[in-house]
Design a protein around this motif. Structure first.
Motif, PDB file in Angstrom:
ATOM      1  N   UNK B  96       0.956  -1.311  -0.065  1.00 27.33           N
ATOM      2  CA  UNK B  96      -0.303   0.052  -0.186  1.00 27.33           C
ATOM      3  C   UNK B  96       0.821   1.130   0.123  1.00 27.33           C
ATOM      4  N   UNK B  97       2.312   1.000  -0.310  1.00 21.19           N
ATOM      5  CA  UNK B  97       2.857   2.247  -0.651  1.00 21.19           C
ATOM      6  C   UNK B  97       3.414   2.437  -1.818  1.00 21.19           C
ATOM      7  N   UNK B  98       3.576   1.157  -2.581  1.00 25.22           N
ATOM      8  CA  UNK B  98       3.655   1.394  -3.986  1.00 25.22           C
ATOM      9  C   UNK B  98       4.876   2.107  -4.451  1.00 25.22           C
ATOM     10  N   UNK B  99       6.043   1.955  -4.159  1.00 28.77           N
ATOM     11  CA  UNK B  99       7.413   2.658  -4.507  1.00 28.77           C
ATOM     12  C   UNK B  99       7.285   4.197  -4.341  1.00 28.77           C
ATOM     13  N   UNK B 100       6.905   4.464  -3.026  1.00 25.12           N
ATOM     14  CA  UNK B 100       6.498   5.831  -2.780  1.00 25.12           C
ATOM     15  C   UNK B 100       5.637   6.502  -3.991  1.00 25.12           C
ATOM     16  N   UNK B 101       4.293   5.734  -3.940  1.00 23.62           N
ATOM     17  CA  UNK B 101       3.247   6.128  -4.644  1.00 23.62           C
ATOM     18  C   UNK B 101       3.511   6.383  -6.241  1.00 23.62           C
ATOM     19  N   UNK B 102       4.339   5.405  -6.501  1.00 24.38           N
ATOM     20  CA  UNK B 102       4.674   5.612  -8.271  1.00 24.38           C
ATOM     21  C   UNK B 102       4.306   4.314  -9.084  1.00 24.38           C
ATOM     22  N   UNK B 103       3.709   3.489  -8.441  1.00 18.75           N
ATOM     23  CA  UNK B 103       3.282   2.102  -9.218  1.00 18.75           C
ATOM     24  C   UNK B 103       1.749   2.291  -9.367  1.00 18.75           C
ATOM     25  N   UNK B 104       1.531   2.321 -10.828  1.00 19.49           N
ATOM     26  CA  UNK B 104       0.161   2.558 -10.938  1.00 19.49           C
ATOM     27  C   UNK B 104      -0.939   1.329 -11.272  1.00 19.49           C
ATOM     28  N   UNK B 105      -0.555   0.389 -11.845  1.00 20.56           N
ATOM     29  CA  UNK B 105      -1.477  -0.962 -12.080  1.00 20.56           C
ATOM     30  C   UNK B 105      -0.902  -2.164 -11.675  1.00 20.56           C
ATOM     31  N   UNK B 106       0.035  -2.239 -10.680  1.00 15.83           N
ATOM     32  CA  UNK B 106       0.463  -3.212 -10.267  1.00 15.83           C
ATOM     33  C   UNK B 106       1.884  -3.663 -10.780  1.00 15.83           C
ATOM     34  N   UNK B 107       2.565  -4.562 -10.037  1.00 12.17           N
ATOM     35  CA  UNK B 107       3.649  -5.181 -10.450  1.00 12.17           C
ATOM     36  C   UNK B 107       3.494  -6.184 -11.525  1.00 12.17           C
ATOM     37  N   UNK B 108       4.309  -6.308 -12.459  1.00  6.60           N
ATOM     38  CA  UNK B 108       4.340  -7.145 -13.623  1.00  6.60           C
ATOM     39  C   UNK B 108       3.123  -7.296 -14.195  1.00  6.60           C
ATOM     40  N   UNK B 109       2.374  -6.030 -14.500  1.00  5.97           N
ATOM     41  CA  UNK B 109       1.136  -6.163 -15.191  1.00  5.97           C
ATOM     42  C   UNK B 109       1.463  -6.576 -16.568  1.00  5.97           C
ATOM     43  N   UNK B 110       0.561  -7.703 -16.903  1.00  2.00           N
ATOM     44  CA  UNK B 110       0.734  -8.398 -18.257  1.00  2.00           C
ATOM     45  C   UNK B 110       0.848  -7.304 -19.648  1.00  2.00           C
ATOM     46  N   UNK B 111      -0.109  -6.570 -19.367  1.00  5.28           N
ATOM     47  CA  UNK B 111       0.031  -5.371 -20.399  1.00  5.28           C
ATOM     48  C   UNK B 111       1.161  -4.399 -20.485  1.00  5.28           C
ATOM     49  N   UNK B 112       1.845  -4.313 -19.579  1.00  5.94           N
ATOM     50  CA  UNK B 112       3.081  -3.548 -19.597  1.00  5.94           C
ATOM     51  C   UNK B 112       4.108  -4.427 -19.951  1.00  5.94           C
ATOM     52  N   UNK B 113       4.196  -5.702 -19.584  1.00 12.20           N
ATOM     53  CA  UNK B 113       5.238  -6.597 -20.238  1.00 12.20           C
ATOM     54  C   UNK B 113       5.175  -6.909 -21.570  1.00 12.20           C
ATOM     55  N   UNK B 114       3.895  -6.914 -22.011  1.00 18.66           N
ATOM     56  CA  UNK B 114       3.604  -6.942 -23.478  1.00 18.66           C
ATOM     57  C   UNK B 114       4.046  -5.776 -24.306  1.00 18.66           C
ATOM     58  N   UNK B 115       3.897  -4.775 -23.755  1.00 16.52           N
ATOM     59  CA  UNK B 115       4.431  -3.504 -24.516  1.00 16.52           C
ATOM     60  C   UNK B 115       5.749  -3.489 -24.418  1.00 16.52           C
ATOM     61  N   UNK B 116       6.559  -4.064 -23.282  1.00 16.48           N
ATOM     62  CA  UNK B 116       8.048  -4.064 -23.259  1.00 16.48           C
ATOM     63  C   UNK B 116       8.488  -4.966 -24.379  1.00 16.48           C
ATOM     64  N   UNK B 117       7.765  -6.051 -24.651  1.00 11.72           N
ATOM     65  CA  UNK B 117       8.159  -7.153 -25.574  1.00 11.72           C
ATOM     66  C   UNK B 117       8.132  -6.378 -27.015  1.00 11.72           C
ATOM     67  N   UNK B 118       7.261  -5.323 -27.191  1.00 12.77           N
ATOM     68  CA  UNK B 118       6.950  -5.174 -28.571  1.00 12.77           C
ATOM     69  C   UNK B 118       8.222  -4.488 -29.385  1.00 12.77           C
ATOM     70  N   UNK B 119       8.297  -4.585 -30.641  1.00 11.89           N
ATOM     71  CA  UNK B 119       9.389  -4.078 -31.263  1.00 11.89           C
ATOM     72  C   UNK B 119       9.424  -2.412 -31.285  1.00 11.89           C
TER      73      UNK B 119
END
Lengths: 503, 503
Positions: B96-119
């Motif tokens: 409930x602290x989320x990296x001093x209030x700086x994580x929005x949608x959770x750790x290892x969100x699949x959509x962000x991991x998918x984004x990171x894998x995009x060309x």
């Protein structure tokens, strides 16, 4: 475009042969094997001018929400490869400016693309930590095998403060210097007084002390409020922005080439050192100088050089007078044929801090133990840098090491310098002045006759497919990447030779 | 650990049912479907205390090169998922602290991991541009469908300045304000005087003008030299660092809950507004106030709130007195149940600038046309932000939109608030004070009796597997992510209820 990269040794021998006479096509055919298998072999221009119509169109869209007047052209980064930048009109240019000197090993380097696809990198990028409180499991490993590896960290500086950009690097180094200066004044183990604790909240002394950072004329140390107060490059960088009343000292009035004017320059440097010493002493009664910041080569301000003796003198007098010395290597790191430009000075003792950013992609400063804050949370912020960029720095450093890219830069730089020296006596006579950067890798510059002539050379070179940058009033600065090889240099030299004839 | 994410609507109805009586196990079983399929369902602690032995060992290694005394624990980001942070000892905590209030949608969100894998993402990350001069082909598209989308950009602010971090965002906004203020003083089309151009290089007025930024007591706006001069949170943030002599005004002395003390608070807010007005007028003879910066909820300083009327008053008087108004949403953006906390104020005219960073991962400020610099290169730097983070912001905003996460935050926040309100009359009586954040999503805080009691609550909660943060002198602040749901809230509430009994 997926590029492949050949891990080869450059073909240049250490006994660099000077290209004494340029012949129009002979140079390109002398091309050695490129680090990138699929690099273009020559510029290819499609549009009648640069920026072309597609660039201009996109810039106009961007103009509706963001400053666009500094756009040079819009880039297709997917198609750019190695030393070659491709714009959205399909123009392929040899890039010797490299994103204001911040691309180290070429566009779309396969090793960096491979890193980006790794699970480790993906997780590090998308789970960005508050590093100072919740570091990732592998943080120590990433740093110790990367930015703090034995052959990477500046000699004598074992501590690392990570930050977001060059300005942040310099400002957090300033903070460290101010804290250390006050700690020394206070004496060991002496804690803050109630008056200090109270007055700092009102931005008043003694808690917010009247201390200063000394910098040099034409210096560039960044654009935020502390760093901009130390920056003295151009009025357009500073005007209308409140600044700290910090002292500035003249850069030594050296003549180029440095070795030719060794005796005069030694005197100029001693004069400059005397002024620094007098200024530090005088400031004791006004705003004591806690730190001195200096670039090995004052870059944005026009590539001002000085000899190692000048920097040795600065280190001697800063130590003697109790001033912390910060070397700003934001632009010089990895570019002068050695990892750190200041390593060539043979200083009696290391500087207290060395700042970096740009080509390393990661930013921050190396420092000695004196510059570690007395308490946690004093030099602190949420992110304290970015693991994404620390991993990228590690991979860049590995490629630099494996492919001897510092050596490559030293040799190609020497080759370019010798040719430019010849130009000053041939096509460039009366058109090139103050050639500088001998033995500084590819970190080479010269002055045109006027600012307008400088701009004309840059424009004409671009119209031939060679992308250069300016600095200072009328200088052209070479800032190619570390993968810039002799055959690239030949393309540059051939085109410059022609441009010098034309103007 | 690869996580999967369910794009579901939260089960909470808008008619939030208040949990009136806590029973030990009933809450966890009431769990609704999680956004993350593989989220843990309960804390799981392995080590006897936190930090555990592995955390401590790694911290000690880091201590050899970097500040480690602010470490709370070392994190296994690969194993962390959704709302759950896993440390290197294998402890699984509700974060409930989320990296001093700086994580929005959770750790290892699949959509962000998918984004990171995009060309597209990979090329953007590894070919980092100097955005102001060589923007990528898709920059306009990335921004217009992301940070500047119609439902994203603050009402009335169509321009965007991108930067690297929250401090940089505020400082570049300050620069924009100073330039605009001087431009207005100068008059349209009037250029700089030779005296200005010369004096700015010496950090002297008129070129470096004696202007100021007004901020509030307990404000936090960053840690660099300009932003730190506006920060008034704690002495440890400011001591020993030179600061601009800028004015500070008291935050209105409101009482909580705001609605219960509406009449008294209205008077307190009017008193505060009067002081702001007097200060701005008085400063005209000293260091005129060019800009006023204010957080919607002063976060680091201890979650200070005020009513919309206060902010309306600030907007009215800044406009009347010719002061630019900056709203610092670095911590509040996306956290209060609406995208922008200031959107709830119903201002007569928008603020001049809104700054952001943290949860958006990208940083910068939105602004009106007045704050566009008169010339290119005035508000400029090499990177001007980071396309990597702009793409990440766009993806975060898409997930927030598609999964109604602002609505989720509003509802879960209301649920938490009502329960905490009950606590103040039951287990928390005499132990919880000044509960605040009603109708502010999950942006909720309360005070403990003393700083020590606050620390004790946080420590005990962590020993039960719930990770909280403090702020100000003795406040506990809730800063869960936007994927924090009722069943997570129940785990928090149950444990807090127990801790309140124990202390």
């Amino acid at each position: 475009m997926q590029s492949s990269y050949r891990s080869i040794r450059p073909c240049l021998t250490s006994n660099v042969k000077t290209l004494t006479r340029l012949q129009s096509r002979s140079l390109a055919t002398a091309a050695q094997q490129s680090f990138f298998a699929d690099e273009p072999t020559a510029p290819h221009l499609v549009s009648q001018s640069i920026p072309g119509p597609s660039s201009s169109q996109i810039s106009q869209v961007i103009a509706s929400f963001q400053e666009e007047r500094a756009h040079q052209f819009v880039v297709d980064y997917e198609k750019s490869v190695g030393n070659w930048i491709v714009d959205v009109d399909g123009n392929t240019m040899l890039d010797m400016f490299a994103q204001i000197a911040s691309i180290a090993i070429g566009y779309n380097h396969p090793r960096l693309l491979e890193l980006a696809r790794s699970d480790e990198f993906i997780k590090a990028t998308m789970n960005r930590p508050a590093l100072g409180s919740f570091p990732p499991a592998k943080w120590a490993e990433w740093i110790e095998t990367g930015l703090l590896a034995n052959d990477v960290r500046p000699k004598g500086l074992d501590h690392l403060f990570t930050a977001m950009c060059g300005s942040c690097a310099n400002e957090t180094a300033f903070k460290a210097v101010f804290m250390a200066y006050r700690a020394r004044e206070r004496g060991e183990g002496v804690s803050f007084t109630p008056e200090e604790l109270d007055s700092c909240m009102r931005n008043q002394k003694p808690g917010a002390p009247d201390l200063s950072i000394l910098s040099f004329t034409k210096a560039f140390h960044g654009r935020l409020f502390g760093s901009l107060s130390a920056t003295r490059s151009k009025a357009v960088h500073k005007i209308d922005i409140p600044a700290f009343d910090w002292p500035v000292c003249p850069w030594p009035a050296v003549k180029y080439p440095l070795d030719k004017f060794a005796a005069e320059n030694a005197k100029a440097e001693q004069d400059a050192l005397n002024i620094v010493e007098q200024t530090i002493i005088k400031q004791r009664e006004i705003k004591p100088v806690a730190g001195l910041i200096v670039e090995p080569i004052a870059s944005e301000g026009g590539d001002q050089h000085a000899s190692p003796a000048f920097f040795q003198g600065l280190r001697e007098l800063t130590q003697r007078l109790g001033v912390f010395m910060i070397v700003d290597e934001v632009q010089t790191a990895m570019a002068t044929g050695s990892l750190w430009a200041h390593s060539k000075w043979n200083l009696p003792t290391p500087p207290d801090a060395v700042t970096f950013s740009k080509k390393l992609q990661a930013a921050g400063f190396y420092h000695n133990l004196d510059l570690k804050a007395s308490l946690p949370y004093r030099n602190f912020n949420t992110w304290l840098g970015d693991p994404t960029r620390a991993l990228q720095a590690r991979e860049i450093l590995r490629v630099v090491r494996e492919d001897n890219l510092l050596d490559n830069t030293a040799k190609v730089g020497a080759y370019i310098y010798e040719n430019l020296e010849n130009f000053t006596q041939s096509n460039g006579k009366g058109k090139m002045f103050n050639l500088r950067g001998k033995d500084q890798g590819t970190f080479i510059a010269w002055d045109a006759e006027t600012p307008e002539k400088r701009d004309e050379v840059i424009k004409k070179m671009r119209s031939k497919g060679v992308h250069l940058g300016g600095c200072g009033e009328q200088a052209i600065r070479l800032r190619p990447m570390l993968v810039f090889q002799k055959h690239h240099a030949d393309i540059f030299l051939e085109n410059l030779s022609n441009v010098l004839k034309e103007i």
